[in-house]
Design a protein around this motif. Structure first.
Motif, PDB file in Angstrom:
ATOM      1  N   MET A  81       6.393   1.716  -7.781  1.00  0.00           N
ATOM      2  CA  MET A  81       5.839   2.295  -6.552  1.00  0.00           C
ATOM      3  C   MET A  81       6.835   3.270  -5.925  1.00  0.00           C
ATOM      4  N   HIS A  82       8.102   2.862  -5.877  1.00  0.00           N
ATOM      5  CA  HIS A  82       9.120   3.760  -5.327  1.00  0.00           C
ATOM      6  C   HIS A  82       9.183   5.067  -6.121  1.00  0.00           C
ATOM      7  N   ALA A  83       9.201   4.939  -7.455  1.00  0.00           N
ATOM      8  CA  ALA A  83       9.322   6.138  -8.293  1.00  0.00           C
ATOM      9  C   ALA A  83       8.169   7.103  -8.000  1.00  0.00           C
ATOM     10  N   ARG A  84       6.987   6.547  -7.810  1.00  0.00           N
ATOM     11  CA  ARG A  84       5.821   7.382  -7.537  1.00  0.00           C
ATOM     12  C   ARG A  84       5.865   7.981  -6.133  1.00  0.00           C
ATOM     13  N   LEU A  85       6.252   7.163  -5.159  1.00  0.00           N
ATOM     14  CA  LEU A  85       6.295   7.634  -3.768  1.00  0.00           C
ATOM     15  C   LEU A  85       7.339   8.733  -3.593  1.00  0.00           C
ATOM     16  N   VAL A  86       8.476   8.571  -4.245  1.00  0.00           N
ATOM     17  CA  VAL A  86       9.521   9.591  -4.152  1.00  0.00           C
ATOM     18  C   VAL A  86       9.018  10.913  -4.730  1.00  0.00           C
ATOM     19  N   ALA A  87       8.202  10.812  -5.786  1.00  0.00           N
ATOM     20  CA  ALA A  87       7.653  12.032  -6.387  1.00  0.00           C
ATOM     21  C   ALA A  87       6.631  12.690  -5.466  1.00  0.00           C
TER      22      ALA A  87
ATOM     23  N   ALA B   7       5.975  12.018  -2.063  1.00  0.00           N
ATOM     24  CA  ALA B   7       6.345  12.249  -0.660  1.00  0.00           C
ATOM     25  C   ALA B   7       7.863  12.318  -0.569  1.00  0.00           C
ATOM     26  N   PRO B   8       8.442  13.402  -1.110  1.00  0.00           N
ATOM     27  CA  PRO B   8       9.909  13.476  -1.214  1.00  0.00           C
ATOM     28  C   PRO B   8      10.617  13.387   0.136  1.00  0.00           C
ATOM     29  N   GLN B   9       9.926  13.738   1.208  1.00  0.00           N
ATOM     30  CA  GLN B   9      10.580  13.724   2.517  1.00  0.00           C
ATOM     31  C   GLN B   9      10.513  12.361   3.187  1.00  0.00           C
ATOM     32  N   ALA B  10       9.730  11.448   2.638  1.00  0.00           N
ATOM     33  CA  ALA B  10       9.509  10.166   3.318  1.00  0.00           C
ATOM     34  C   ALA B  10      10.626   9.174   3.035  1.00  0.00           C
ATOM     35  N   ARG B  11      10.927   8.349   4.026  1.00  0.00           N
ATOM     36  CA  ARG B  11      11.778   7.179   3.823  1.00  0.00           C
ATOM     37  C   ARG B  11      10.890   6.024   3.412  1.00  0.00           C
ATOM     38  N   ILE B  12      11.370   5.202   2.507  1.00  0.00           N
ATOM     39  CA  ILE B  12      10.597   4.042   2.074  1.00  0.00           C
ATOM     40  C   ILE B  12      11.299   2.778   2.550  1.00  0.00           C
ATOM     41  N   VAL B  13      10.558   1.926   3.232  1.00  0.00           N
ATOM     42  CA  VAL B  13      11.103   0.659   3.719  1.00  0.00           C
ATOM     43  C   VAL B  13      10.404  -0.487   2.995  1.00  0.00           C
ATOM     44  N   ASP B  14      11.182  -1.332   2.329  1.00  0.00           N
ATOM     45  CA  ASP B  14      10.614  -2.532   1.710  1.00  0.00           C
ATOM     46  C   ASP B  14      10.498  -3.610   2.774  1.00  0.00           C
ATOM     47  N   LEU B  15       9.375  -3.615   3.470  1.00  0.00           N
ATOM     48  CA  LEU B  15       9.218  -4.520   4.603  1.00  0.00           C
ATOM     49  C   LEU B  15       9.176  -5.975   4.137  1.00  0.00           C
ATOM     50  N   HIS B  16       8.349  -6.248   3.126  1.00  0.00           N
ATOM     51  CA  HIS B  16       8.209  -7.629   2.653  1.00  0.00           C
ATOM     52  C   HIS B  16       7.458  -7.615   1.332  1.00  0.00           C
ATOM     53  N   HIS B  17       7.984  -8.350   0.347  1.00  0.00           N
ATOM     54  CA  HIS B  17       7.322  -8.393  -0.956  1.00  0.00           C
ATOM     55  C   HIS B  17       6.946  -9.810  -1.379  1.00  0.00           C
ATOM     56  N   TYR B  18       7.041 -10.750  -0.442  1.00  0.00           N
ATOM     57  CA  TYR B  18       6.598 -12.116  -0.743  1.00  0.00           C
ATOM     58  C   TYR B  18       5.530 -12.557   0.253  1.00  0.00           C
ATOM     59  N   ALA B  19       4.591 -11.665   0.538  1.00  0.00           N
ATOM     60  CA  ALA B  19       3.449 -12.048   1.357  1.00  0.00           C
ATOM     61  C   ALA B  19       2.696 -13.158   0.630  1.00  0.00           C
TER      62      ALA B  19
END
Lengths: 244, 244, 244
Positions: free
Chosen positions: A22-28, A30-42
Motif C-alpha cells: 500500500m505504501h509503495a502504491r501511495l507514494v507513487a 500521491a508523492p506529496q502526501a505523508r502516510i501515517v500508519d494509524l493502526h493495523h490490528y483493527a
C-alpha cells in the motif's frame, strides 16, 4: 492543504507484505502526501467493532486526513465501496459498516468509488488496488474518483458495551464513553471493577477501570494483564452496575 | 537544519494504536520533520535498562535528531518531564532515569517541559500529549516549551553486566563494552562463552559472544537461539571470567 | 526522479531496533528519498525463497525504486555484495542468490559495491553499514559506489512449487504462477485442493487455492487458517494434480 496526510487503519497486521505494498502504491500516486500508519490490528473481519475503535481515534487524526479503512471480509464479493466526507476528513473503504460509527457521530456525505478500468483490480486486495489509489486521488485534490452519492450506507452491528481491543499490556478497551462524574462501577466476567483515575492510584496487580486517552472506558490491572486476570478478550461484554 | 528528524524510542510495541497516534500528532505539529521509528520494544517499564540500550543507539541516530523516549511506568503520577540537550541531539521524555546513561556519557543540559494548557493532557499517554508535541516544537526550532533548568535529573538502576534485550533471533544483547583485545571469556547461567569475531567462525549451534553492531557484547548461537540454549532473558546477569 | 524511493525488503522483523537504525541512516544520507518498508519478514536465512517472494513483489514497487534486500546468513564471511540494475529499479544487497529470481525474469546488470573506508563496517549489520548507504547513494544519483561488473552473480536454490510465506491469516503463498485457464487442482500434504476465484465462492472453513494479489498460487481456508488445517508451513511442497 500544503501537505496532505493519508492515514491507514486496517486489520492487515505489520508482519505481512500488505501494508508495504500500500505504501509503495501511495507514494507513487500521491508523492506529496505523508502516510501515517494509524493502526493495523483493527478487530479482524469485524467492521462494526473496528468502526467503533476508528471513531474513537478520529479526534486524534492529523486535521484534514484521508483515512483508508480496510476491514473487509467481503472483498471479492459484491459489497460496494465508500468514500465518506466529513467536515474535517475523508474516509475511504468498503461499504460494510466500518464507517457507520464515524457517520453516526457527525455529519457527512457518502459516495461510491469509480473502479479502475482494465485488470488492475485484484479480487483480494482492494486496499492496494482500489481504496489506496482513491485516497491518493482525494489527497491530490482529485474528485474524479467519486461516483454516485450513497444515501444509505451499510450499517454493522457494533456494541459499545464490549471489549473492542486488547492491547499488548493486556488492557481492555471498550466502546463505552465514561460518565462525567466518574466513579461508577463496572461488571466484567462476574467481577466488580472499581474506578481509578490512573494506575498510580491502585495497588500492584489491582483491577480498575479508567478513562483512557481516547476518552473511553478501559479496564486495566496495575503492572499486570487485565485480559489474563479476567479471562477476557475481544467481544467480552461489560456492564455498568446499577446503570450510569 | 533544513529537514528536522524526530526519532521515537518507546516500549509501546507496534501492534497497538499508540505509535500511530504519535505520528498523526507529530505530522500535524512538525510538518517539515521526518519521523524515524527507532525502536518500540525497549525494555518495558524499565527506564534504566532501556536507557542503556538508547545510549548504545545514539551514535547511529541521524545527526541533529530530536529523540522522543517513552518508557514511562510513572505516567499519571507526579514524576517530572525532561528535555535533555546534548551537543548533537535533543532527548524528550519522562524524568525517570531513561536518559541518565545518555547524560553520563556526554555533556548536556536538562530542562523541564511546560505542560500544555487546558484539558489536552491525558493521564496515560504523555507520549502523544506532552513529549511528542514538545519534540515537534524543538524540531521547529521553538524553545518556548522549555521550562526551568533541572540540575539533578533522576537516576535509575542500570546494570551493564546483564542482558538488556533479546532480539527475534534469540541473540542476547548486554550493556557491556567489549575489551579492546577481544578474546576474554564470559560466564552466563553457569556456562563459559568464548569469543568469536563473527558467526562464520563458529560451528552450527555453537554459543559465542561477539562485538555487535552497537559496539556492545552480544551472546549468540550460530543458526540458533542463545536465549533458548541458555535459558536466559532480559535481566540475566553476565560476568567476565577472571576480569577483563 | 524528483523524489527517489528506497524500499526495504529484509528478514529483520519489526520488533528489533535494526530497521530503525537503517531508517536513521538513510534519512541522513538520502534526505530527499522516501523510504518504504516493503516487507521485513522475508523467509529468514533463505535467500532463494526470499528472492522468489521479492520477484513477485516487483510489479508492485513504486516505479524507479532502489530496493535494499537483506536476507544475509553469510554476513561477516567472504560473500560479495551486489547492485543489480534493471530497466526500472535498483536492487542492492548480498550476492547470495537473493536477486537471482529477479534477474531471471528480466534483463539486468550486476555490480559489486565499493566498501566504505575506515572502521565504518560492522561484521554483522551490512544493511545499515553497506547496503543502506549504497542505496542512498544510488537514490541521490551517485554511481561512485559501484565497483566492478559481476558477470555471474550467485544463484540460490529456489523452488516455486513450495510454500514461500505463511501470512498472519494462515494463508499459504507459493511461488507458482497459476495456469491461465484457472481450474487445475493442487495437492498439498496429501490433500486435493480445488480452485476458487475468491473467498466468497466457498463455504466457511473450506480449503481452496486462488490467484492471489501477486498473481501467484495461494492456498487458503475461508474464515480459517490453511496452515493449521493442512499442517503446512514455509517449505511445504505443493504439486499440480495431473500436471498443468
Amino acid at each position: 492543504m500544503s501537505q496532505p496526510v493519508i492515514a491507514l487503519f486496517t486489520d492487515f497486521g505489520v508482519s505481512d507484505p500488505y501494508v508495504g505494498q500500500m505504501h509503495a502504491r501511495l507514494v507513487a500516486e500521491a508523492p506529496q502526501a505523508r502516510i501515517v500508519d494509524l493502526h493495523h490490528y483493527a478487530p479482524a473481519f469485524s467492521p462494526g467493532p473496528a468502526g467503533l475503535l476508528l471513531e474513537a481515534l478520529v479526534p486524534h487524526l492529523t486535521p484534514g486526513s484521508v483515512v483508508v479503512g480496510v476491514v473487509d471480509p467481503g472483498v471479492g464479493t459484491a459489497r460496494g465501496s465508500l468514500a465518506l466526507a466529513t467536515d474535517e476528513h475523508w474516509f475511504v473503504g468498503p461499504d460494510n459498516g466500518l464507517f457507520a460509527s464515524v457517520l453516526e457521530a457527525r455529519e457527512g456525505r457518502c459516495f461510491r468509488l469509480r473502479e479502475p478500468e482494465g485488470d488492475g483490480l485484484s479480487v483480494s486486495f482492494h486496499g492496494r488496488d482500489l481504496f489506496g489509489p482513491a485516497a491518493a486521488a482525494l489527497a491530490r485534490g482529485d474528485r474524479m474518483v467519486l461516483g454516485e452519492e450513497v444515501a444509505e450506507p451499510v450499517r454493522a452491528e457494533a456494541r459499545r458495551d464490549a471489549v473492542l481491543y486488547v492491547d499488548h499490556y493486556g488492557n481492555l478497551m471498550t466502546g463505552l464513553v465514561p460518565p462525567e462524574d466518574g466513579g461508577a462501577r463496572l461488571r466484567v466476567e462476574g467481577r466488580n471493577i472499581p474506578f481509578a483515575r490512573t494506575f498510580g492510584e491502585v495497588g500492584p496487580g489491582e483491577l480498575f477501570w479508567y478513562r483512557n486517552s481516547l476518552d473511553r472506558v478501559e479496564i486495566a490491572a496495575r503492572e499486570g494483564s487485565a485480559a489474563k486476570r479476567l479471562g477476557a478478550g475481544t467481544g467480552t461484554a461489560v456492564a455498568w452496575i446499577g446503570g450510569v
